[in-house]
Design a protein around this motif. Structure first.
Motif, PDB file in Angstrom:
ATOM      1  N   PRO A 130      44.306  33.013  42.699  1.00  0.00           N
ATOM      2  CA  PRO A 130      43.701  34.258  42.950  1.00  0.00           C
ATOM      3  C   PRO A 130      44.519  35.292  42.405  1.00  0.00           C
ATOM      4  N   GLU A 131      45.662  35.681  42.818  1.00  0.00           N
ATOM      5  CA  GLU A 131      46.615  36.669  42.431  1.00  0.00           C
ATOM      6  C   GLU A 131      46.768  36.843  41.024  1.00  0.00           C
ATOM      7  N   MET A 132      47.060  35.621  40.327  1.00  0.00           N
ATOM      8  CA  MET A 132      47.289  35.219  39.337  1.00  0.00           C
ATOM      9  C   MET A 132      46.219  35.522  38.318  1.00  0.00           C
ATOM     10  N   VAL A 133      45.165  35.178  38.868  1.00  0.00           N
ATOM     11  CA  VAL A 133      43.952  35.542  37.830  1.00  0.00           C
ATOM     12  C   VAL A 133      43.448  36.999  37.905  1.00  0.00           C
ATOM     13  N   GLU A 134      43.752  37.560  39.175  1.00  0.00           N
ATOM     14  CA  GLU A 134      43.533  38.888  39.068  1.00  0.00           C
ATOM     15  C   GLU A 134      44.529  39.761  38.306  1.00  0.00           C
ATOM     16  N   GLU A 135      45.841  39.337  38.238  1.00  0.00           N
ATOM     17  CA  GLU A 135      46.995  40.252  37.356  1.00  0.00           C
ATOM     18  C   GLU A 135      46.359  39.786  35.684  1.00  0.00           C
ATOM     19  N   ARG A 136      45.850  38.863  35.541  1.00  0.00           N
ATOM     20  CA  ARG A 136      45.638  38.477  34.020  1.00  0.00           C
ATOM     21  C   ARG A 136      44.190  39.430  33.639  1.00  0.00           C
ATOM     22  N   ILE A 137      43.345  39.531  34.773  1.00  0.00           N
ATOM     23  CA  ILE A 137      42.085  40.159  34.661  1.00  0.00           C
ATOM     24  C   ILE A 137      42.537  41.722  34.402  1.00  0.00           C
ATOM     25  N   GLN A 138      43.459  42.040  35.066  1.00  0.00           N
ATOM     26  CA  GLN A 138      43.709  43.666  35.007  1.00  0.00           C
ATOM     27  C   GLN A 138      44.410  43.857  33.712  1.00  0.00           C
TER      28      GLN A 138
ATOM     29  N   TYR B 195      34.559  49.414  33.156  1.00  0.00           N
ATOM     30  CA  TYR B 195      33.324  48.720  33.391  1.00  0.00           C
ATOM     31  C   TYR B 195      33.584  47.167  34.440  1.00  0.00           C
ATOM     32  N   ARG B 196      34.680  47.343  35.019  1.00  0.00           N
ATOM     33  CA  ARG B 196      35.213  46.076  35.570  1.00  0.00           C
ATOM     34  C   ARG B 196      33.904  45.379  36.382  1.00  0.00           C
ATOM     35  N   ASN B 197      33.091  46.265  37.211  1.00  0.00           N
ATOM     36  CA  ASN B 197      31.820  45.496  38.054  1.00  0.00           C
ATOM     37  C   ASN B 197      30.470  45.595  37.338  1.00  0.00           C
ATOM     38  N   VAL B 198      30.764  45.960  35.952  1.00  0.00           N
ATOM     39  CA  VAL B 198      29.413  46.118  35.388  1.00  0.00           C
ATOM     40  C   VAL B 198      28.826  44.756  34.962  1.00  0.00           C
TER      41      VAL B 198
ATOM     42  N   ILE C   4      36.079  37.645  32.434  1.00  0.00           N
ATOM     43  CA  ILE C   4      37.671  37.215  32.084  1.00  0.00           C
ATOM     44  C   ILE C   4      38.395  36.289  32.968  1.00  0.00           C
ATOM     45  N   GLY C   5      38.069  36.443  34.190  1.00  0.00           N
ATOM     46  CA  GLY C   5      38.869  35.348  35.081  1.00  0.00           C
ATOM     47  C   GLY C   5      38.095  33.948  34.988  1.00  0.00           C
ATOM     48  N   PHE C   6      36.970  33.715  34.571  1.00  0.00           N
ATOM     49  CA  PHE C   6      36.104  32.493  34.695  1.00  0.00           C
ATOM     50  C   PHE C   6      37.022  31.186  34.295  1.00  0.00           C
ATOM     51  N   GLY C   7      37.238  31.378  33.301  1.00  0.00           N
ATOM     52  CA  GLY C   7      38.344  30.008  32.794  1.00  0.00           C
ATOM     53  C   GLY C   7      39.532  29.870  33.739  1.00  0.00           C
TER      54      GLY C   7
END
Ligand SMILES: Nc1ncnc2c1ncn2[C@@H]1O[C@H](COP(=O)(O)OP(=O)(O)O)[C@@H](O)[C@H]1O
Ligand SMILES: [Mg+2]
Length: 230
Positions: free
Chosen positions: A112-120, A131-134, A101-104
């Motif tokens: 990183p904080e912004m990416v993490e927020e979007r991933i969540q 499945y976050r780490n699957v 989800i965060g790759f792009g």
């Protein structure tokens, strides 16, 4: 000027004489949801792959944002048009669901904080949090489908092409997907839905283009203005 404009586009796969698409004329804007429907083998997937430059037309021309598509790199096209493949297995390539989800965003230099927020956000919306780490390819068909869609949506492309996006989704998750796509459509994201799913098309599409044997059989026109010959 249409956002995506095809003029007399024809296509044959190499070494297979038969034409898969014949003289397709189609202009799409960023202000509506267009469904491309029609029987299997009619050329729907091929047409959308031409639109993102994965395949090149044997004849005719495609313009994106007013410029010939051939003049863009695949990366430049990818930043404008998000594409969800019919088969999520060909799309998923990261080591974990969260990275997918965060790759792009990471690639485009987001913090990183912004990416993490979007991933969540996308993990929650598409119910993939557990499945976050699957490893993505270990998910079920429906979960992979949700992940492939989430990974494309997370990049917030101007225009979206989704090839059979409801495959593998139950009724409740189709509704969640429909709600999300309608929300971003209202924010000015155009999209193409390639779909066999008539209730989904009925609920979502403002324009319906039917493709059969590589030709446009009918087109309801912009916002369904012209008659749609089913
Ligand atoms: N990679 C390929 N190589 C050769 N022929 C292909 C390939 N992909 C699709 N085709 C053929 O092109 C035609 C259109 O296929 P496709 O675009 O997948 O249609 P649809 O998405 O409407 O089912 C079919 O006859 C199909 O067999
Ligand atoms: Mg297809």
């Amino acid at each position: 000027m249409a956002f995506l404009e095809l003029t007399r586009v024809s296509f044959s796969y190499p070494k297979r004489g038969r034409r898969v698409l014949t003289e397709i004329d189609l202009a799409l804007d960023r202000d509506e949801i267009t469904a491309i429907v029609g029987p299997n083998g009619g050329g729907k997937t091929t047409l959308t792959k031409l639109m993102i430059g994965v395949l090149q037309p044997s004849g005719g021309q495609i313009r994106l944002d007013g410029r010939p598509l051939a003049g863009y790199s695949l990366g430049e096209i990818g930043r404008r048009v998000g594409y969800v493949f019919q088969n999520p297995d060909v799309q998923l390539f990261c080591g974990t669901v969260a990275e997918e989800i965060g790759f792009g965003l990471t690639n485009r230099g987001y913090k990183p904080e912004m990416v993490e927020e979007r991933i969540q956000f996308y993990l929650d919306y598409f119910e993939l949090g557990v499945y976050r780490n699957v490893f993505p390819l270990h998910l079920s068909r429906g979960e992979k489908q949700r992940l492939a869609i989430a990974a494309v949506l997370a990049n917030e492309p101007l225009f979206l092409i989704l090839d059979e996006p409801t495959a593998g989704l139950d009724a409740y998750r189709k509704k969640l997907l429909a709600d999300y796509l309608q929300k971003i459509a209202r924010l000015g994201r155009g999209m193409i839905l390639v779909s066999h799913d008539e209730p989904f098309v009925g609920r979502m599409a403002e324009r319906v283009v039917a493709l059969k044997d590589g030709r446009i059989q009918s087109d309801s026109g912009r916002k369904g203005n012209a008659a749609y010959e089913a």
